[in-house]
Design an enzyme around this catalytic site. Structure first.
Site, PDB file in Angstrom:
ATOM      1  N   GLU A   1       7.872 -16.304 -14.595  1.00 52.86           N
ATOM      2  CA  GLU A   1       7.408 -16.105 -15.963  1.00 52.86           C
ATOM      3  C   GLU A   1       8.482 -16.512 -16.968  1.00 52.86           C
ATOM      4  O   GLU A   1       9.646 -16.140 -16.839  1.00 52.86           O
ATOM      5  CB  GLU A   1       7.050 -14.635 -16.175  1.00 52.86           C
ATOM      6  CG  GLU A   1       6.568 -14.303 -17.566  1.00 52.86           C
ATOM      7  CD  GLU A   1       6.336 -12.817 -17.771  1.00 52.86           C
ATOM      8  OE1 GLU A   1       5.697 -12.457 -18.771  1.00 52.86           O
ATOM      9  OE2 GLU A   1       6.798 -12.002 -16.932  1.00 52.86           O
TER      10      GLU A   1
ATOM     11  N   LYS B   1      -1.983 -16.261 -21.266  1.00 53.09           N
ATOM     12  CA  LYS B   1      -2.121 -14.876 -20.820  1.00 53.09           C
ATOM     13  C   LYS B   1      -3.130 -14.125 -21.673  1.00 53.09           C
ATOM     14  O   LYS B   1      -3.054 -14.115 -22.905  1.00 53.09           O
ATOM     15  CB  LYS B   1      -0.753 -14.195 -20.880  1.00 53.09           C
ATOM     16  CG  LYS B   1      -0.705 -12.810 -20.273  1.00 53.09           C
ATOM     17  CD  LYS B   1       0.727 -12.272 -20.265  1.00 53.09           C
ATOM     18  CE  LYS B   1       0.835 -10.927 -19.572  1.00 53.09           C
ATOM     19  NZ  LYS B   1       2.218 -10.418 -19.560  1.00 53.09           N
TER      20      LYS B   1
ATOM     21  N   CYS C   1       2.464 -11.761 -14.876  1.00 52.99           N
ATOM     22  CA  CYS C   1       3.085 -10.440 -14.884  1.00 52.99           C
ATOM     23  C   CYS C   1       2.064  -9.308 -14.896  1.00 52.99           C
ATOM     24  O   CYS C   1       1.405  -9.023 -13.905  1.00 52.99           O
ATOM     25  CB  CYS C   1       4.048 -10.344 -16.065  1.00 52.99           C
ATOM     26  SG  CYS C   1       5.123  -8.892 -16.027  1.00 52.99           S
TER      27      CYS C   1
END
Length: 502
Positions: free
Chosen positions: A268, A325, A377
């Site tokens: 990430e 995301k 994540c």
């Protein structure tokens, strides 16, 4: 039932019961302890007034979250630069906010559930627990952590997740916990015996489903050569421009020997700059991927406008794709009520803490050899999102979940280990392998049954590379999501209302 204690003794027992709950999860994974914790909580709520039941709920929540997620202190103090007293205060406030869900459960149990017979009480209490779990993982709070079902990644009911998802496992475990309470505290011998019998039947059914899933025929197999890079970058250095060049050079150096692998993954935000700021680096990576026949994936922030940017994944090589995301971390990647609280302390002004959520219409990243379900994540904790992405894939194509993370924020705490356990559950639910690349661990390849094939431990700079025979397993949950659980719960609620009289 044996009467539960009143006053400070009851509140103290609730606090202790909540505090032992997280011991059922990674790293200890003493899953029976978590069930006993819930059983004790239900016993303590039995027959209480609304006010005292709410106090019991708050005390239980403070123990539950105080031990289970106190690791947020590390990010607030160490990386948010809050003085220890302020970091402690903010951590307590966060834990107290989450505890309100158990306050609500205590009130609801006293106001509505206690009036019914034992069967109805068990069904209504388990349903209320489930609904509050889902609420906690949604909306303003969006904190889907420490669901009871996660304790079963190494427990006998893990196979249930392949049918009903983690929430279905939670639902059955809460029912089991209530049966434990009756077996230990009810005054009627017949009720105790029946509780034990039903509990044994539930555990046998759960264990049978787990054994079936373990032995189930593989739907697809594929050998992929994979290289996962774990650079172990100090979070204090990551966004310091003075370290940009050595960070990127280090990533290139670690990857040098692995060009030609089917899939190479950086973690990430591996490149600590917006994509628009580093076109040369991205071009070089794309050329290396194309010339070597690799598909390359990296985390990188994506800038659209001055006020609109995303936490993102870029896939480079012969097939290219972007992913933005969708599920952001509250107070980490966006700040609720930010217009009022930004500037108060450094923690509310962390680097890259004003992201925009990506579109919910995004699909899997498709390549010639596999379709990859992206998860950045925190997103791996959202089972519904992973199931939704799975339905966007080609039914005949091999599939895998690719998740990238940076858990450096939480130091040596249990947080990253709990996060890793959550990733295992996504594999069990979907029947898909999980390919996980992180900044400082735990980088790993997890098979379709939630078992770790290989991993890099925390706080190491290393690479996980090789040829891996991976499998896809068809699961009911991947095809149908939570519809089956919804139908099951509705049927049980109807039964409970039909038999609700004491």
């Amino acid at each position: 039932m044996v009467k539960s204690p009143q006053g400070w003794l009851g509140l103290t027992l609730a606090l202790i019961a909540g505090a032992i709950y997280p011991l059922g999860f990674a790293p200890l994974e003493w899953w029976p302890v978590a069930i006993f914790s819930v059983a004790t909580f239900w016993w303590l709520l039995n027959g209480q007034t609304k006010k005292y039941a709410m106090a019991i709920g708050f005390s239980y929540g403070m123990g539950y979250f105080g031990v289970g997620v106190s690791w947020v202190y590390v990010s607030i103090n160490t990386f948010g630069n809050a003085a220890p007293p302020l970091a402690v205060l903010l951590t307590i406030l966060f834990i107290a906010l989450l505890s309100l869900f158990f306050v609500l459960l205590g009130w609801f149990n006293s106001r509505f559930i206690n009036r019914y017979n034992l069967l109805a009480q068990i069904i209504f209490f388990s349903t209320a627990w489930l609904i509050l779990d889902i609420a906690r993982g949604s909306g303003f709070v969006s904190f889907p952590w420490l669901y009871l079902g996660y304790s079963q990644t190494s427990g006998p009911l893990l196979g249930v997740a392949s049918y009903l998802g983690v929430h279905g496992v939670t639902f059955l475990l809460v029912i089991t916990a209530c049966l434990v309470t009756l077996a230990l505290t009810h005054n009627n011998k017949k009720t105790r015996s029946h509780s034990i019998l039903v509990m044994v039947v539930l555990l046998m059914l759960g264990t049978s489903s787990s054994l079936y899933e373990v032995k189930k025929d593989t739907a697809q197999q594929k050998t992929l050569t994979i290289a996962l890079i774990q650079p172990n970058i100090d979070q204090h250095k990551k966004w310091d421009r003075n370290y940009f060049t050595p960070i990127v050079k280090g990533l290139f150096d670690q990857t040098e020997n692995y060009w030609g692998a089917d899939l190479i993954v950086w973690p990430e935000a591996a490149i600590p700059a917006f994509d628009t700021q580093v076109p040369g680096i991205l071009y070089e990576l794309d050329e290396l991927a194309k010339s070597s026949g690799s598909q390359f994936i990296t985390g990188i922030p994506m800038l659209e406008t001055r006020d609109e940017y995303y936490a993102g994944i870029k896939m480079l090589g012969s097939q290219q794709a972007d992913y933005q995301k969708q599920q952001l971390v509250p107070f980490g990647e966006y700040v609720p009520l930010g217009e009022w609280i930004r500037g108060m302390i450094d923690f509310f002004d962390l680097p890259m803490s004003s992201f925009t959520p990506g579109s919910s219409a995004q699909t899997a990243m498709k390549t010639a050899k596999a379709d990859y379900l992206p998860a950045i994540c925190y997103e791996i904790a959202f089972s519904g999102l992973m199931q939704q992405l799975a339905t966007s894939t080609d039914p005949d194509q091999f599939k895998a979940i690719v998740t990238i993370s940076n858990d450096t924020w939480f130091g040596k705490s249990w947080g990253p280990i709990q996060h890793f356990q959550i990733a295992k559950m996504r594999a069990i639910e979907t029947g898909l392998p999980v390919i996980r690349s992180t900044n400082n661990g735990i980088t790993a390849i997890i098979d379709d049954k939630g078992r770790v094939i290989n991993q890099i431990d925390r706080f190491q700079s290393s690479e996980l590379a090789g040829a891996f025979l991976l499998e896809n397993r068809n699961t009911w949950f991947r095809e149908h999501g939570y519809w089956s659980l919804l139908i099951l719960v509705m049927l049980l609620i109807i039964t409970a209302f039909a038999l609700r009289k004491r």
